[in-house]
Design an enzyme around this catalytic site. Structure first.
Site, PDB file in Angstrom:
ATOM      1  N   SER A 138       3.779  -6.157  11.734  1.00 46.21           N
ATOM      2  CA  SER A 138       4.891  -5.215  11.787  1.00 46.21           C
ATOM      3  C   SER A 138       5.104  -4.806  13.224  1.00 46.21           C
ATOM      4  O   SER A 138       4.156  -4.781  14.024  1.00 46.21           O
ATOM      5  CB  SER A 138       4.569  -3.968  10.940  1.00 46.21           C
ATOM      6  OG  SER A 138       5.522  -2.940  11.158  1.00 46.21           O
ATOM      7  N   TYR A 151      -1.339   2.287   7.604  1.00 44.10           N
ATOM      8  CA  TYR A 151      -0.500   1.087   7.596  1.00 44.10           C
ATOM      9  C   TYR A 151      -0.352   0.543   9.012  1.00 44.10           C
ATOM     10  O   TYR A 151      -0.542  -0.660   9.247  1.00 44.10           O
ATOM     11  CB  TYR A 151       0.874   1.404   7.006  1.00 44.10           C
ATOM     12  CG  TYR A 151       1.835   0.233   7.083  1.00 44.10           C
ATOM     13  CD1 TYR A 151       1.810  -0.763   6.119  1.00 44.10           C
ATOM     14  CD2 TYR A 151       2.739   0.109   8.146  1.00 44.10           C
ATOM     15  CE1 TYR A 151       2.675  -1.854   6.198  1.00 44.10           C
ATOM     16  CE2 TYR A 151       3.600  -0.971   8.229  1.00 44.10           C
ATOM     17  CZ  TYR A 151       3.565  -1.950   7.248  1.00 44.10           C
ATOM     18  OH  TYR A 151       4.417  -3.029   7.340  1.00 44.10           O
TER      19      TYR A 151
END
Length: 245
Positions: A138, A151
């Site tokens: 990400s 995350y």
């Protein structure tokens, strides 16, 4: 990685980026198998997209990974590409005791899931003439979204893991590619209708174009992710972090 003529297993490819990538790669002339936990969802995919193969897999469970590996490699002995898509993303309030449960689930799926898949498939893939492992991280691996601390950390860990894996496998037939998406309009964090997120089809179109243009790529960074990916190098990390805060 060549853009066609592969046999590709996408673990965690039953929705969002994973499924759209599977559909597009299939249309590019690849045999594609998607893996996921839910049998009913896999059956829906088979009905809607007959060209795609499916297999049950739970990356939180090493036995499930082993069963999926045995099934996929037996039915598709030419398998030469592994894509590790499985991931979860939840907000965490670090002042709440509940945050620890979220953190532990996130680490298990996002970090251990990818590491377990790589460990299981590397011995098989290195016997292929040309193989690829694609990890999906990400843009938040490079500048964190403070409301999802674990995350972000999990994606930063997989970025680092991919860097090390690439070096260790440099003398093998396995190429390692990292895709680092920006926010994309999927159900992850309820972004499917977010004007701030990139349309799913536009994201996958750009990924396919970048893969085709640079078969030797180490990272696939779409334009919308570049600001976060290169924030530190560009000297505006603090500005980007403040924006996400």
């Amino acid at each position: 990685m060549r853009i066609s003529g592969n046999t590709i297993f996408i673990a965690g490819g039953t929705s969002g980026i994973g499924l759209e990538l599977a559909i597009r790669l299939s249309k590019e002339g690849n045999a594609v198998i998607v893996g996921g936990r839910r049998r009913d969802r896999l059956e829906e995919i088979t009905a809607a997209h007959p060209a795609l193969g499916t297999v049950e897999i739970d990356v939180d469970d090493t036995a499930s990974i082993r069963r999926a590996f045995e099934h996929v490699t037996a039915s598709h002995p030419a398998l030469n590409v592994l894509v590790t898509m499985s991931g979860i993303m939840h907000p965490e309030d670090l002042t709440s005791p509940d945050s620890l449960q979220i953190a532990e689930r996130t680490v298990t799926t996002n970090i251990l899931g990818t590491i377990r898949l790589a460990s299981q498939f590397i011995p098989f893939l290195r016997e292929q003439e040309a193989a690829t492992i694609i990890t999906v991280t990400s843009a938040l691996a490079f500048v964190p979204l403070p409301m999802t601390p674990t995350y972000n950390a999990s994606k930063a860990a997989i970025h680092s893991f991919t860097e090390s894996m690439r070096v260790q496998l440099a003398d093998t037939s396995i190429q390692c590619i990292e895709i680092a998406p920006p926010g994309v309009r999927t159900t992850l964090m309820g972004q499917e209708d977010s004007e701030a997120a990139m349309p799913l089809d536009a994201f996958v179109n750009e990924v396919i174009a970048l893969l085709e243009a640079n078969p030797e790529a180490k990272e696939i960074i779409v334009e919308a992710a570049a600001g976060l990916r290169y924030a530190e190098a560009n000297g505006n990390y603090d500005e980007m972090l403040a924006m996400l805060s």
